[in-house]
Design a protein around this motif. Structure first.
Motif, short mmCIF file in Angstrom:
data_model
loop_
_atom_site.label_atom_id
_atom_site.label_comp_id
_atom_site.label_asym_id
_atom_site.label_seq_id
_atom_site.Cartn_x
_atom_site.Cartn_y
_atom_site.Cartn_z
N ARG A 72 0.83 -1.21 0.00
CA ARG A 72 0.00 0.00 0.00
C ARG A 72 0.87 1.26 0.00
O ARG A 72 0.63 2.19 -0.76
CB ARG A 72 -0.93 0.01 1.21
N SER A 73 1.92 1.26 0.85
CA SER A 73 2.69 2.51 0.89
C SER A 73 3.48 2.72 -0.40
O SER A 73 3.62 3.84 -0.87
CB SER A 73 3.55 2.64 2.15
N ASP A 76 1.02 4.00 -3.00
CA ASP A 76 0.65 5.39 -2.72
C ASP A 76 1.78 6.34 -3.11
O ASP A 76 1.55 7.39 -3.72
CB ASP A 76 0.36 5.59 -1.22
N ARG A 91 -6.11 -2.04 -0.17
CA ARG A 91 -6.09 -0.90 0.76
C ARG A 91 -6.84 -1.28 2.02
O ARG A 91 -7.90 -0.72 2.34
CB ARG A 91 -6.74 0.32 0.10
#
Ligand code: SAM
Length: 255
Positions: A72-73, A76, A91
């Protein structure tokens, strides 16, 4: 960015939290993430794409949570670098792991802090709550056949509408490749934990049957590319019709 480069970056990122807390856990994380195609497979196929609440049964030291948080990071921070052939990164809003080994729960908590929740408990007894996805990677064969059905039935009841169970197992009907995996599993258990527990394996067909008996319909994806093992990922979704009218097995194996 290529899927290989992204996988390598995710292995670094997901292992990093263990570095400062436990070197054994760090190297085990790197080895497992590098050698096990299930982690990249979950992302590539989007198997947890829609899942906000994820429950990882037999979570070990929390590798799945570390992996999903890293994904997720990264997605992003650099969406343009996410492999175009992969599904969008999951997510999750919450990740909870249940594990019966105290030391591994401590490793998971030390590495990931408040980013995920880890509970010391036996999955044959623990409350599952209500979630969108339940994942069991290489866990169910450690509990006896009767308890397997019981855990799967409770998992079915714990899934919200649209929920999914990911069950990664070895296919005991696949001959030599199954035997290699079993031998390595027992060796790892002996090396790390000084005991080789009894295991309760099944052929792929039998896994599909027990999932059908627990109220799931199911698709199977091979999940052992690049390894000598006979692992498959069973993607099971609750069948919401009354139990009495369910056929025993309407499942499908995708080759
Ligand atoms: C092969 S490891 C896999 C760990 C993790 N799923 C992963 O892929 O990294 C199997 C894990 O299941 C756990 N386990 C086995 N039986 C269990 C039970 N009844 N309750 C909770 N955890 C269990 C073991 O302690 C072990 O950590």
């Amino acid at each position: 960015m290529s899927s290989q480069a992204t996988t390598a970056a995710l292995i670094d990122a997901a292992s990093a939290p263990y570095w400062s807390t436990d070197l054994f856990a760090y190297y085990r994380a790197r080895g497992k993430l590098r050698g096990d195609p299930a982690f990249a497979g979950i992302l590539r196929e989007g198997l947890l794409g829609e899942s906000e609440r994820i429950l990882d049964l037999g979570c070990g030291q929390g590798l799945l949570a570390a992996w999903l948080l890293a994904a997720r990071s990264r997605s992003d921070a650099r969406p343009q670098n996410w492999p175009s052939e992969w599904a969008a990164a999951p997510r999750p809003k919450s990740i909870r792991g249940i594990e019966m080994r105290r030391r591994d729960i401590q490793r998971a908590r030390d590495a990931l802090g408040q980013k995920a929740e880890f509970e010391l408990a036996d999955i044959t007894e623990a409350e599952f709550g209500m979630v969108d996805a339940i994942v069991m990677l290489d866990v169910l064969h450690y509990i006896d056949y009767e308890s397997q059905l019981c855990v799967l039935t409770r998992a079915q009841a714990a899934l919200a509408p649209g929920g999914v169970l990911l069950l990664r197992v070895s296919d005991a009907g696949s001959g030599f490749r199954f035997t290699i995996g079993k031998y390595i599993d027992q060796t790892v258990m002996l090396t790390h934990y000084h005991r080789a527990p009894r295991v309760y394996c099944r052929a792929a067909r039998e896994w599909l049957e027990v999932l059908a008996a627990a109220g799931f319909h199911c698709t199977a994806l091979p999940m052992s590319a690049g390894t000598p093992f006979a692992n498959i990922m069973l993607i099971a979704r609750p069948r919401r019709m009354p139990r009495a009218s369910r056929p025993m097995n309407d499942s499908l194996i995708v080759q």
